[in-house]
Design an enzyme around this catalytic site. Sequence first.
Site, short mmCIF file in Angstrom:
data_model
loop_
_atom_site.label_atom_id
_atom_site.label_comp_id
_atom_site.label_asym_id
_atom_site.label_seq_id
_atom_site.Cartn_x
_atom_site.Cartn_y
_atom_site.Cartn_z
N THR A 166 -16.36 1.79 1.85
CA THR A 166 -14.92 2.00 2.01
C THR A 166 -14.63 3.45 1.65
OG1 THR A 166 -14.39 1.41 -0.29
CG2 THR A 166 -14.45 -0.39 1.31
N TYR A 202 -12.74 5.89 -14.43
CA TYR A 202 -12.71 4.73 -13.52
C TYR A 202 -13.48 3.56 -14.11
CZ TYR A 202 -13.83 2.01 -9.30
OH TYR A 202 -14.00 1.00 -8.38
N LYS A 223 -11.81 -0.08 -15.05
CA LYS A 223 -12.30 -1.31 -14.43
C LYS A 223 -12.90 -2.26 -15.47
CE LYS A 223 -11.23 -0.76 -10.11
NZ LYS A 223 -10.26 -1.67 -9.45
N ASP A 260 3.57 1.73 -4.79
CA ASP A 260 2.66 2.46 -5.68
C ASP A 260 2.53 1.59 -6.93
OD1 ASP A 260 1.42 4.06 -7.56
OD2 ASP A 260 2.71 5.80 -7.27
N VAL A 261 1.37 0.95 -7.09
CA VAL A 261 1.23 -0.04 -8.16
C VAL A 261 1.25 0.58 -9.55
CG1 VAL A 261 -0.03 -1.66 -6.68
CG2 VAL A 261 -1.31 -0.04 -8.13
N ASP A 271 0.85 -1.19 0.00
CA ASP A 271 0.00 0.00 0.00
C ASP A 271 0.88 1.24 0.00
OD1 ASP A 271 -3.26 0.19 0.93
OD2 ASP A 271 -2.10 2.05 0.99
N ASN A 297 -5.59 -5.44 -5.91
CA ASN A 297 -6.77 -4.77 -5.38
C ASN A 297 -6.66 -3.25 -5.36
OD1 ASN A 297 -9.26 -4.55 -3.60
ND2 ASN A 297 -7.69 -3.80 -2.19
#
Length: 281
Positions: free
Chosen positions: A190, A155, A159, A61-62, A38, A88
């Site tokens: 969340t 977004y 996705k 940092d993905v 994370d 995720n």
Amino acid sequence: MAEELTGKIAIVTGGAKGIGAATAEVFVEEGAMVVIGDTDRELGQTLAARLGSAARFKEVDVSERRDVQALVDFTIAEFGGLHVMFNNAAITGAFHNRFLDDPLQDFDKVMHTDLAGVMYGCQIAGRHMCDAGGGSIINTTSVAAIDPSYAILTYRAAKAGVINFTKSLAIDLAEYRIRVNAVAPGHIPTTIQRYEPKNLSPEGAAAYRKAVEQAWMSNQPLKFKGTPRDVANAVLYLASDRARYVTGQVIAVDGGMTAGDATNQSALLQEAHERFFATGG
């Protein structure tokens, strides 16, 4: 504890909070060793400490390929292998209800985090799993990718890309006994789901969230909120040997939201019919 993941080594990105944290907890409960990846060092280290010797934290940092490579290398060095990769981590970018009002300033960051970050994780973890005899990769997509609608279109596009990529990769990696699946969370409370306006009082923010939750409930058959752990349990299934014959699938954890229109159209038509004749036609 059923010990579904005894002896397994897993990575959870976006693992410091929300769905990622719940999944890390479930994985450890089920016997796995877990590396939490994370950007939030404080939350990640706190969670890893709470989970004990079976957990580690690695800042990542993905959206940066070198960070993802370092995460996988760290996991193998710490625990000796990698069996489960849960990609995720995600961001929504700034909220814009209508596309024509969106300056697309967040486009690159959203795409690099939500889509390229998943691809980096799959490729780097997949290369290790290929040589190790297989594994399970799970990616987080969203109901926003399944049901087209308004708002956060970058977004949604990212996705949706995760879904096609997941299915394509499942075909590509099947010969190596690497299973690739995805979960599509619905209205799970969340931080990524919060869009309340800035500068609200705590009471105002709570009232705003309640109003939003009521709107959310209107479009799903099950009239209660899901939790991060509901999603984590689906991830657990896909990570475990119970899902040994499951690949290329997207499991929606959404209270039935994507099953179809939850509005009772027949009832609405009947009400309109009755109103019409009640007023004399």
